[in-house]
Write a protein that holds these residues in place. Structure first.
Motif, PDB file in Angstrom:
ATOM      1  N   UNK A  37      -1.377   6.416   4.545  1.00 44.50           N
ATOM      2  CA  UNK A  37      -1.562   5.892   3.369  1.00 44.50           C
ATOM      3  C   UNK A  37       0.249   5.379   3.061  1.00 44.50           C
ATOM      4  N   UNK A  38       0.836   5.509   2.909  1.00 45.20           N
ATOM      5  CA  UNK A  38       2.468   4.945   3.424  1.00 45.20           C
ATOM      6  C   UNK A  38       1.585   3.104   4.305  1.00 45.20           C
ATOM      7  N   UNK A  39       1.586   3.345   5.345  1.00 44.00           N
ATOM      8  CA  UNK A  39       0.919   2.103   5.969  1.00 44.00           C
ATOM      9  C   UNK A  39       0.018   1.114   4.364  1.00 44.00           C
ATOM     10  N   UNK A  40      -0.777   1.874   4.286  1.00 44.07           N
ATOM     11  CA  UNK A  40      -2.030   1.345   3.448  1.00 44.07           C
ATOM     12  C   UNK A  40      -1.550   0.965   2.706  1.00 44.07           C
ATOM     13  N   UNK A  41      -0.415   1.438   1.857  1.00 42.97           N
ATOM     14  CA  UNK A  41       0.132   0.817   0.932  1.00 42.97           C
ATOM     15  C   UNK A  41       1.194  -0.630   0.345  1.00 42.97           C
ATOM     16  N   UNK A  42       2.247  -0.069   1.949  1.00 42.39           N
ATOM     17  CA  UNK A  42       3.013  -1.096   1.891  1.00 42.39           C
ATOM     18  C   UNK A  42       3.709  -1.839   3.226  1.00 42.39           C
ATOM     19  N   UNK A  43       2.269  -1.474   3.754  1.00 47.53           N
ATOM     20  CA  UNK A  43       2.997  -1.975   5.758  1.00 47.53           C
ATOM     21  C   UNK A  43       2.245  -3.774   4.622  1.00 47.53           C
ATOM     22  N   UNK A  44       3.109  -4.591   5.605  1.00 50.28           N
ATOM     23  CA  UNK A  44       2.680  -5.983   4.987  1.00 50.28           C
ATOM     24  C   UNK A  44       1.840  -6.858   5.564  1.00 50.28           C
ATOM     25  N   UNK A  45       1.037  -6.459   6.397  1.00 57.01           N
ATOM     26  CA  UNK A  45      -0.066  -6.971   7.286  1.00 57.01           C
ATOM     27  C   UNK A  45      -1.129  -5.963   7.023  1.00 57.01           C
TER      28      UNK A  45
END
Length: 212
Positions: A200-208
Motif C-alpha cells: 500500500x505504501x508503494x502504491x501511494x508513494x513509490x514514484x514509479x
C-alpha cells in the motif's frame, strides 16, 4: 511477525542481497524454503542449523548472479530448485557478469522445476502464488506466501530494480509494476535488497508506481 506457525529469518549475503529462510514450527528437523541464496553458503547453512531445518525448496526470484551463487553448494538430493523458465539459462551458463566476479561457480545443474505460468503452486508441501514480473530480467517473478510478497529486484522500498542490465527492459518493468499496483490485497513486501515495505505504501508513494 511472519506467517503464523512459521520460523523466519532474513539474511543479508554476498552483494548485499536479501536471502529469506523459513520453515514450519516443529521440534523435529524439517524442510525449509530458501529464497535467493545469493552467496555466503556458511551463513545460510548456519541459519538452517539454528532453525533445525534442511533446504527443501529453493525459490529464485530471477537469475542474476547475486541471487544464485550459493545454489550449487546448498543443493542436496532433497532440494528442489525452482526458477522461471525465461531465466533458467542463468544456472547453466556463465554470462556478461562473469568477468566482474572474482569467481563464478557456474554452470550449476539445471533447475528441478521451471515456472511457465502464473498461479498457485504447491511444491514439497509449501503453497504459494507466483506472479511473473519481467523488467529487471525476463524471468523475474514475485512469490506470495499468505500476506507476504517476495519481490526480488522488481520492487524495492521507494524505488524499483534496474532495467539497464543484462535482461532488463523498462517497458516490461512498467507493465509489471502496473500488475503489482492493481493486484488485490495488502502485502508486506520483502525485496531482494534493502528494507521491507508495504505494498500500500508503494502504491501511494513509490514514484514509479505514481506514473501508472
Amino acid at each position: 511477525m511472519f506467517l503464523e506457525g512459521y520460523i523466519f529469518k532474513k539474511l543479508v549475503v554476498g552483494y548485499e542481497t536479501n536471502c529469506y529462510v523459513f520453515r514450519k514450527e516443529g521440534n523435529e528437523r524439517g524442510p525449509a524454503v530458501v529464497i535467493d541464496p545469493g552467496d555466503d553458503l556458511n551463513v545460510i547453512k548456519s541459519a538452517l542449523f539454528e532453525m533445525n531445518a534442511y533446504p527443501s525448496l529453493v525459490l529464485l526470484t530471477h537469475g542474476h548472479f547475486d541471487h544464485i551463487l550459493a545454489v550449487g553448494d546448498l543443493r542436496t538430493v532433497r532440494t528442489t530448485v525452482a526458477i522461471h523458465k525465461a531465466d533458467a539459462h542463468s544456472l547453466t551458463e556463465q554470462d556478461t557478469f562473469t568477468s566482474i566476479l572474482p569467481y563464478d561457480p557456474r554452470p550449476f545443474a539445471p533447475a528441478d522445476f521451471l515456472f511457465e505460468k502464473e498461479g498457485r503452486y504447491e511444491i514439497n508441501g509449501f503453497e504459494f502464488t507466483l506472479l511473473h514480473t519481467p523488467g529487471h530480467t525476463d524471468g523475474s517473478v514475485c512469490y506470495i506466501f499468505g500476506d507476504y510478497m517476495f519481490t526480488g529486484d522488481t520492487l524495492f522500498k521507494g524505488t524499483i530494480g534496474r532495467t539497464d542490465l543484462f535482461g532488463g527492459n523498462i517497458s516490461k518493468m512498467m507493465t509489471s509494476l502496473k500488475k503489482l499496483k492493481r493486484y488485490p490485497g495488502e502485502y508486506k513486501v520483502y525485496p531482494g535488497h534493502g528494507g521491507s515495505t508495504q505494498l500500500s505504501y508503494e502504491r501511494q508513494l513509490n514514484p514509479y508506481m505514481l506514473k501508472l
